[in-house]
Motif scaffolding. Structure first.
Motif, PDB file in Angstrom:
ATOM      1  N   GLU A  37       0.822  -1.227  -0.159  1.00  0.00           N
ATOM      2  CA  GLU A  37       0.114   0.083   0.183  1.00  0.00           C
ATOM      3  C   GLU A  37       0.674   1.368   0.001  1.00  0.00           C
ATOM      4  OE1 GLU A  37      -3.166  -0.711  -0.788  1.00  0.00           O
ATOM      5  OE2 GLU A  37      -2.653  -2.834  -0.653  1.00  0.00           O
ATOM      6  N   SER A  38       2.328   1.234  -0.151  1.00  0.00           N
ATOM      7  CA  SER A  38       3.068   2.394  -0.077  1.00  0.00           C
ATOM      8  C   SER A  38       3.036   2.739  -1.543  1.00  0.00           C
ATOM      9  CB  SER A  38       4.426   2.059   0.523  1.00  0.00           C
ATOM     10  OG  SER A  38       5.046   1.178  -0.273  1.00  0.00           O
ATOM     11  N   GLU A  39       3.714   3.974  -1.756  1.00  0.00           N
ATOM     12  CA  GLU A  39       3.812   4.516  -2.961  1.00  0.00           C
ATOM     13  C   GLU A  39       4.898   3.445  -3.790  1.00  0.00           C
ATOM     14  OE1 GLU A  39       5.790   8.668  -5.252  1.00  0.00           O
ATOM     15  OE2 GLU A  39       5.653   8.284  -2.958  1.00  0.00           O
ATOM     16  N   ILE A  40       4.489   3.624  -5.258  1.00  0.00           N
ATOM     17  CA  ILE A  40       5.370   2.729  -5.920  1.00  0.00           C
ATOM     18  C   ILE A  40       6.236   3.614  -6.726  1.00  0.00           C
ATOM     19  CG2 ILE A  40       5.067   0.972  -7.720  1.00  0.00           C
ATOM     20  CD1 ILE A  40       2.239   0.513  -7.158  1.00  0.00           C
ATOM     21  N   HIS A  41       7.318   3.576  -6.726  1.00  0.00           N
ATOM     22  CA  HIS A  41       8.485   3.963  -7.164  1.00  0.00           C
ATOM     23  C   HIS A  41       8.789   3.489  -8.521  1.00  0.00           C
ATOM     24  CE1 HIS A  41       8.914   6.610  -3.779  1.00  0.00           C
ATOM     25  NE2 HIS A  41       9.218   5.661  -3.033  1.00  0.00           N
ATOM     26  N   GLN A  42       9.672   4.225  -9.475  1.00  0.00           N
ATOM     27  CA  GLN A  42       9.892   4.040 -10.787  1.00  0.00           C
ATOM     28  C   GLN A  42      10.720   2.762 -10.664  1.00  0.00           C
ATOM     29  OE1 GLN A  42       8.526   5.279 -13.693  1.00  0.00           O
ATOM     30  NE2 GLN A  42       9.417   3.541 -14.684  1.00  0.00           N
ATOM     31  N   SER A  43      11.684   2.550  -9.691  1.00  0.00           N
ATOM     32  CA  SER A  43      12.325   1.501  -9.675  1.00  0.00           C
ATOM     33  C   SER A  43      11.681   0.079  -9.611  1.00  0.00           C
ATOM     34  CB  SER A  43      13.580   1.584  -8.524  1.00  0.00           C
ATOM     35  OG  SER A  43      14.452   2.504  -8.866  1.00  0.00           O
ATOM     36  N   TYR A  44      10.593   0.156  -8.894  1.00  0.00           N
ATOM     37  CA  TYR A  44       9.632  -1.053  -8.987  1.00  0.00           C
ATOM     38  C   TYR A  44       9.304  -1.217 -10.315  1.00  0.00           C
ATOM     39  CZ  TYR A  44      10.414  -0.877  -3.944  1.00  0.00           C
ATOM     40  OH  TYR A  44      10.872  -0.572  -2.535  1.00  0.00           O
ATOM     41  N   MET A  45       8.529  -0.435 -10.884  1.00  0.00           N
ATOM     42  CA  MET A  45       8.026  -0.365 -12.339  1.00  0.00           C
ATOM     43  C   MET A  45       9.290  -1.011 -13.199  1.00  0.00           C
ATOM     44  SD  MET A  45       6.090   3.091 -12.487  1.00  0.00           S
ATOM     45  CE  MET A  45       5.820   4.140 -10.892  1.00  0.00           C
ATOM     46  N   ASN A  46      10.373  -0.637 -13.343  1.00  0.00           N
ATOM     47  CA  ASN A  46      11.319  -0.936 -14.059  1.00  0.00           C
ATOM     48  C   ASN A  46      11.890  -2.584 -13.535  1.00  0.00           C
ATOM     49  OD1 ASN A  46      11.450   1.373 -15.613  1.00  0.00           O
ATOM     50  ND2 ASN A  46      12.979   2.208 -14.208  1.00  0.00           N
ATOM     51  N   LEU A  47      11.731  -2.647 -12.280  1.00  0.00           N
ATOM     52  CA  LEU A  47      12.114  -4.220 -12.033  1.00  0.00           C
ATOM     53  C   LEU A  47      10.869  -5.070 -12.377  1.00  0.00           C
ATOM     54  CD1 LEU A  47      13.918  -5.848 -10.226  1.00  0.00           C
ATOM     55  CD2 LEU A  47      12.410  -5.493  -8.342  1.00  0.00           C
ATOM     56  N   ALA A  48       9.769  -4.742 -12.347  1.00  0.00           N
ATOM     57  CA  ALA A  48       8.531  -5.573 -12.995  1.00  0.00           C
ATOM     58  C   ALA A  48       8.680  -5.837 -14.383  1.00  0.00           C
ATOM     59  CB  ALA A  48       7.258  -4.933 -12.533  1.00  0.00           C
ATOM     60  N   LEU A  49       9.079  -4.741 -15.344  1.00  0.00           N
ATOM     61  CA  LEU A  49       9.253  -4.875 -16.506  1.00  0.00           C
ATOM     62  C   LEU A  49      10.261  -5.746 -16.845  1.00  0.00           C
ATOM     63  CD1 LEU A  49       8.426  -4.121 -19.446  1.00  0.00           C
ATOM     64  CD2 LEU A  49       9.965  -2.173 -19.158  1.00  0.00           C
ATOM     65  N   ALA A  50      11.417  -5.774 -16.078  1.00  0.00           N
ATOM     66  CA  ALA A  50      12.522  -6.684 -16.449  1.00  0.00           C
ATOM     67  C   ALA A  50      12.082  -8.043 -16.022  1.00  0.00           C
ATOM     68  CB  ALA A  50      13.719  -6.353 -15.342  1.00  0.00           C
ATOM     69  N   LEU A  51      11.626  -8.200 -15.170  1.00  0.00           N
ATOM     70  CA  LEU A  51      10.949  -9.797 -14.823  1.00  0.00           C
ATOM     71  C   LEU A  51       9.908 -10.376 -15.854  1.00  0.00           C
ATOM     72  CD1 LEU A  51      10.894 -12.204 -13.040  1.00  0.00           C
ATOM     73  CD2 LEU A  51       8.869 -11.166 -12.128  1.00  0.00           C
ATOM     74  N   GLN A  52       8.961  -9.299 -16.151  1.00  0.00           N
ATOM     75  CA  GLN A  52       8.231  -9.680 -17.285  1.00  0.00           C
ATOM     76  C   GLN A  52       8.678 -10.290 -18.881  1.00  0.00           C
ATOM     77  OE1 GLN A  52       4.811 -10.250 -17.087  1.00  0.00           O
ATOM     78  NE2 GLN A  52       4.448 -10.585 -19.163  1.00  0.00           N
ATOM     79  N   GLU A  53       9.731  -9.445 -19.011  1.00  0.00           N
ATOM     80  CA  GLU A  53      10.273  -9.624 -20.202  1.00  0.00           C
ATOM     81  C   GLU A  53      11.185 -11.021 -20.293  1.00  0.00           C
ATOM     82  OE1 GLU A  53      13.002  -6.502 -21.330  1.00  0.00           O
ATOM     83  OE2 GLU A  53      11.565  -4.950 -21.736  1.00  0.00           O
ATOM     84  N   ILE A  54      11.683 -11.272 -19.005  1.00  0.00           N
ATOM     85  CA  ILE A  54      12.040 -12.606 -18.640  1.00  0.00           C
ATOM     86  C   ILE A  54      11.076 -13.640 -18.799  1.00  0.00           C
ATOM     87  CG2 ILE A  54      13.504 -13.847 -17.049  1.00  0.00           C
ATOM     88  CD1 ILE A  54      15.007 -11.505 -16.228  1.00  0.00           C
ATOM     89  N   THR A  55      10.091 -13.378 -18.244  1.00  0.00           N
ATOM     90  CA  THR A  55       8.998 -14.468 -18.264  1.00  0.00           C
ATOM     91  C   THR A  55       8.663 -14.773 -19.690  1.00  0.00           C
ATOM     92  OG1 THR A  55       8.362 -13.839 -16.043  1.00  0.00           O
ATOM     93  CG2 THR A  55       6.855 -15.100 -17.178  1.00  0.00           C
ATOM     94  N   GLU A  56       8.197 -13.873 -20.596  1.00  0.00           N
ATOM     95  CA  GLU A  56       7.993 -13.932 -21.661  1.00  0.00           C
ATOM     96  C   GLU A  56       9.019 -14.664 -22.547  1.00  0.00           C
ATOM     97  OE1 GLU A  56       6.987 -10.001 -23.178  1.00  0.00           O
ATOM     98  OE2 GLU A  56       5.915  -9.446 -21.601  1.00  0.00           O
TER      99      GLU A  56
END
Length: 647
Positions: free
Chosen positions: A286-305
Motif C-alpha cells: 500500500e505504499s507509494e510505487i517508485h519507478q524502480s519497482y516498475m522497471n523491476l516488474a518490466l525486467a521480470l515480465q520480459e524474462i518471463t515472456e
C-alpha cells in the motif's frame, strides 16, 4: 440444466473433480467427458482464494445435475498428497538446518489431515450427502500437472497438440511439456522443484509489495509502467539473469536458492540479499510505487515472456505439433500469451480459462474419464461453442465458461422483501429495449453492474458477473478503480468488444473469448504520443489520453481483450451492440463484479450488497433494473471496502 445420463442404451460416465487445501479450491462435474457445472468455493463462502474443502461447490454441481455422490462413477482429486509430502520431507532434509520453523509449522497439518486425504475427502462427501453413501465410487488422485494438462487438452478444439503447463509447483514438477493425441496424454519433459517460473514470479510479486497467489496479475499490470529502454531496467534484467536465475535455451531454469526462502521458509525471498542486489528494499504493501519497482516488474515480465517462448519452441520441436494448449497459473499471464501468439511458433493456441489450481478440479475429472476409464474423446459438435474472427474458427467444450450457478427472476424478487429494494422489470420480449436503455446509461458515463445467467468459471468476468463503463471517457478508469473497486489506481481495465469488430480496434486476428490475450490498440485509433512520454511520472502517464478508447488503453497502448460472440453470449452481445448503434464504439469497459478483497459475486444478494456498498449507479439483474437513487438507505452493513481484507 438436465444432462444426458444415457447414450445409445449405455450409462455415460459421471465424474466429480475436486481441488482443495492450497488455494482456490473448486469442484467440477463432467458427464460423458463434457463439463456440465463448475464453481470455486470462494464464490459461496465469500472468502477470496478460499482453500477449504469445496463443500458448497460440490453441493452445487451435484444439485445442478440432479445427482448424488453415490450415483457418480468416480471422484478425482487434483494431485497426489503422498508425493507432495515426500517433496516436503526431502526438501527440508536437503536444506537442513535451515527451515526448522517452517517445518514445525507445516508438519502438524500434514500429520493430522493431509496425510489422510482419502479419509478426509470421504468424511466431507458423506456430510454433503446427508445420508450414508449407498456406494463409494472410485477415488482417484492424478498428478497435479496431469490435471492441468488434461484441463487444457481435453476441452480444446484440437485432436492432437503440444501441452505446456507452468505454475508454482505441484508434487515435484513446476513445468511440464506433454503431447496430447486423441484420448492420451504423454509427458515428455518435466522441470523439478525448486526451479520454478511461477515461484520466481511470485517472489518478485512479494518484493514489489503485492500478495503472493493473488497479486501476480498486479505485477503484470505494473510492468508496462517500466521504461523499456532505460538503463535501470536493463541493469535489473542483467542482475536477475546473473544472480537469481540461469536460463537454458530450452526454457528450463536453475534458481540460485541462496536468494530464495520459499523452499523451506515462511517468506518467498531473502530480503537482505535482494536489497543488496537491487539497491532498494522490498516495497511495503500500500505504499507509494517508485519507478524502480516498475522497471523491476518490466525486467521480470520480459524474462518471463522469453522463458514462455523458449518453452513453446521446445514443445514444438519435440512434439512436431502445429497446435499448443496451456494451463497452470503462469498461463494466465496474458501479455506472455499475446507474445506467444504473435511469435507464430504454433499455428493455433488454446488456453484453459481456469488455468490455475481451481481448473485442476476439471482437469482431474477429465483425466479420470479419458485415462482411467479409457473413454474416447467426442467430436466437437455445433452445439458446443463456435467462435470466429476473420474466418478463423475455434471451437471448444467449455460451454463459454458459463458453468456456475444461475438464478431466476423469483430469486431477484426476494430482494424486494429483504431490503425493500426498488426496481423496474422488463418483459423478456422487451429485452432489446432494456439493452437500449442500459446502453444509454453507459454512454452517459454511468457505472453499471451487469448480472445475467450462469456465473463464469475461472478468474475472469465475461459478461455475466461484470461491472461495465464507458470506454470513451478518460475518467472511467479512475472512477472504477477508486470509487467502485476501491483498488490501486494504476490497474488497467479490459474491453469487451463485438468479435466482428475486434480487428478494427486491436491487432488481433484470433478469438479471445476468455480474456487471456493482450494485443496492441490499432495505430489509427491512437493519439499521438507526447515528447518524453516515458519520462513522465506514473499517474501523469496513466491519465494521459492515449486513444479514442482511453479507459481500456493501457500505458503501453495495449489491452487485455475479450471478444464477445453472438452465439456464445447473446445477451451480452446484444447490450454491446446497442452501445455500438448508439455511439459507434463496439465495446464497453468490463471488470469483474466485486470490490478489492472480495470474490466475484455469485447470487443476486451478493450483487445487491456490492451495488449498495459502492458508488455504482445502476444494477441490472436479468430483466430488472435497480437505480441507486431509488434504493432505500443502506443501513444494514458498512461499505464493503471498510471490512474486506486487502488482496
Amino acid at each position: 440444466m438436465i444432462p444426458i445420463l444415457w447414450k445409445q442404451g449405455k450409462k455415460v460416465k459421471k465424474i466429480l473433480g475436486i481441488s482443495a487445501f492450497y488455494h482456490d479450491s473448486a469442484a467440477a462435474l463432467i458427464i460423458d467427458g463434457k463439463p456440465i457445472s463448475a464453481a470455486q468455493e470462494e464464490r459461496f463462502t465469500r472468502k477470496k482464494h478460499d482453500a477449504s474443502f469445496p463443500s458448497n461447490a460440490v453441493s452445487h454441481v451435484l444439485s445442478d445435475a440432479g445427482l448424488s455422490i453415490s450415483e457418480l462413477d468416480a471422484v478425482a482429486f487434483y494431485d497426489k498428497p503422498f508425493i507432495k509430502f515426500e517433496r516436503l520431507l526431502e526438501t527440508y532434509h536437503a536444506f537442513a538446518p535451515r527451515g526448522l520453523k517452517s517445518f514445525l509449522s507445516a508438519m502438524p497439518v500434514w500429520i493430522k489431515e493431509k496425510l489422510f486425504m482419502r479419509k478426509t475427502i470421504w468424511t466431507k462427501l458423506k456430510t454433503i450427502e446427508g445420508n450414508p453413501l449407498k456406494k463409494r465410487p472410485p477415488l482417484l488422485f492424478p498428478e497435479h500437472h496431469l490435471s492441468h494438462a488434461a484441463s487444457a487438452f481435453y476441452p480444446s478444439p484440437f485432436d492432437e497438440s503440444a501441452i505446456l503447463t507452468i505454475d508454482g509447483v505441484g508434487e515435484w514438477a513446476t513445468t511440464t511439456i506433454c503431447h496430447g493425441k486423441k484420448g492420451s496424454i504423454t509427458k515428455l519433459r518435466e522441470m523439478p522443484f525448486p526451479h520454478s517460473i511461477g515461484l520466481l514470479y511470485s517472489s518478485f510479486t512479494a518484493f514489489c509489495g503485492f500478495k503472493v497467489n493473488s497479486g501476480e496479475y498486479k505485477l503484470m499490470g505494473l510492468a508496462p509502467y517500466g521504461v523499456p529502454d532505460s538503463d535501470e531496467k536493463n541493469h535489473f534484467k542483467e542482475l536477475i539473469l546473473t544472480h537469481l536465475v540461469e536460463m537454458k535455451p530450452d526454457g528450463s531454469i536453475f534458481l540460485n536458492m541462496q536468494f530464495f526462502e520459499f523452499a523451506t521458509g515462511l517468506t518467498m525471498f531473502k530480503s537482505s540479499r535482494w536489497q543488496k542486489l537491487f539497491g532498494f528494499p522490498p516495497r511495503d504493501p500500500e505504499s507509494e510505487i517508485h519507478q524502480s519497482y516498475m522497471n523491476l516488474a518490466l525486467a521480470l515480465q520480459e524474462i518471463t515472456e522469453e522463458l514462455v517462448l523458449c518453452l513453446a519452441q521446445t514443445a514444438k520441436d519435440i512434439t512436431g505439433s502445429s497446435s499448443l494448449v496451456m494451463a497452470g497459473g503462469v498461463a494466465l499471464n496474458c501479455v506472455a500469451n499475446g507474445r506467444l501468439l504473435e511469435s507464430g511458433i504454433f499455428d493455433k493456441v488454446w488456453i484453459q480459462p481456469a488455468a490455475g489450481d481451481a481448473g485442476g478440479s476439471l482437469g482431474a475429472a477429465l483425466a479420470a474419464h479419458h485415462i482411467y476409464f479409457e473413454q474416447k474423446r467426442q467430436p466437437i459438435l455445433r452445439e458446443d461453442t463456435m467462435l470466429a474472427i476473420d474466418n478463423m474458427a475455434c471451437m471448444d467444450k467449455m460451454n463459454g465458461c458459463l458453468l456456475g450457478p444461475g438464478f431466476s427472476n423469483k430469486d431477484i424478487h426476494k430482494l424486494k422483501h429483504r431490503y425493500e429494494a426498488v426496481f423496474t422489470e422488463f418483459a423478456d420480449s422487451n429485452f432489446p429495449d432494456l439493452c437500449h436503455h442500459v446502453a444509454n446509461l453507459i454512454s452517459e458515463d454511468k457505472i453499471v453492474g451487469w448480472f445475467q445467467g450462469r456465473m463464469e468459471w475461472g478468474p475472469r468476468a465475461l459478461g455475466n458477473r461484470s461491472i461495465l463503463g464507458n470506454p470513451q471517457n478518460p475518467d472511467t478508469q479512475r472512477k472504477m478503480n477508486l470509487k467502485i473497486k476501491y483498488r490501486e489506481g494504476f490497474r488497467p481495465f479490459a474491453p469487451s468488444i463485438l468479435a466482428e469488430h475486434a480487428q478494427t480496434f486491436f491487432k488481433l486476428n484470433v478469438p479471445s473469448p476468455y480474456m487471456l490475450l493482450v494485443a496492441p490498440v490499432c495505430e489509427e485509433k491512437r493519439c499521438q504520443e507526447p515528447d518524453k512520454y516515458q519520462q513522465w511520472d506514473m499517474y501523469k502517464r496513466l491519465y494521459h489520453v492515449r486513444s479514442i478508447i482511453p479507459a481500456v488503453t493501457h500505458v503501453d497502448y495495449s489491452a487485455r481483450i475479450q471478444t464477445v460472440h453472438k452465439d456464445f453470449n447473446p445477451r451480452y452481445w446484444q447490450l454491446i451492440d446497442a452501445f455500438y448503434q448508439l455511439t459507434g464504439i463496439p465495446l464497453v469497459v468490463n471488470t469483474s463484479f466485486n470490490v478489492r478483497g472480495e470474490p466475484i459475486v455469485c447470487t443476486p444478494e451478493d450483487a445487491y450488497r456490492c451495488f449498495m456498498g459502492t458508488e455504482m449507479d445502476y444494477l441490472i439483474m436479468e430483466n430488472c433494473i435497480f437505480a441507486k437513487k431509488d434504493q432505500p438507505a443502506w443501513n444494514g452493513e458498512a461499505p464493503l471496502h471498510d471490512k474486506l481484507d486487502l488482496d
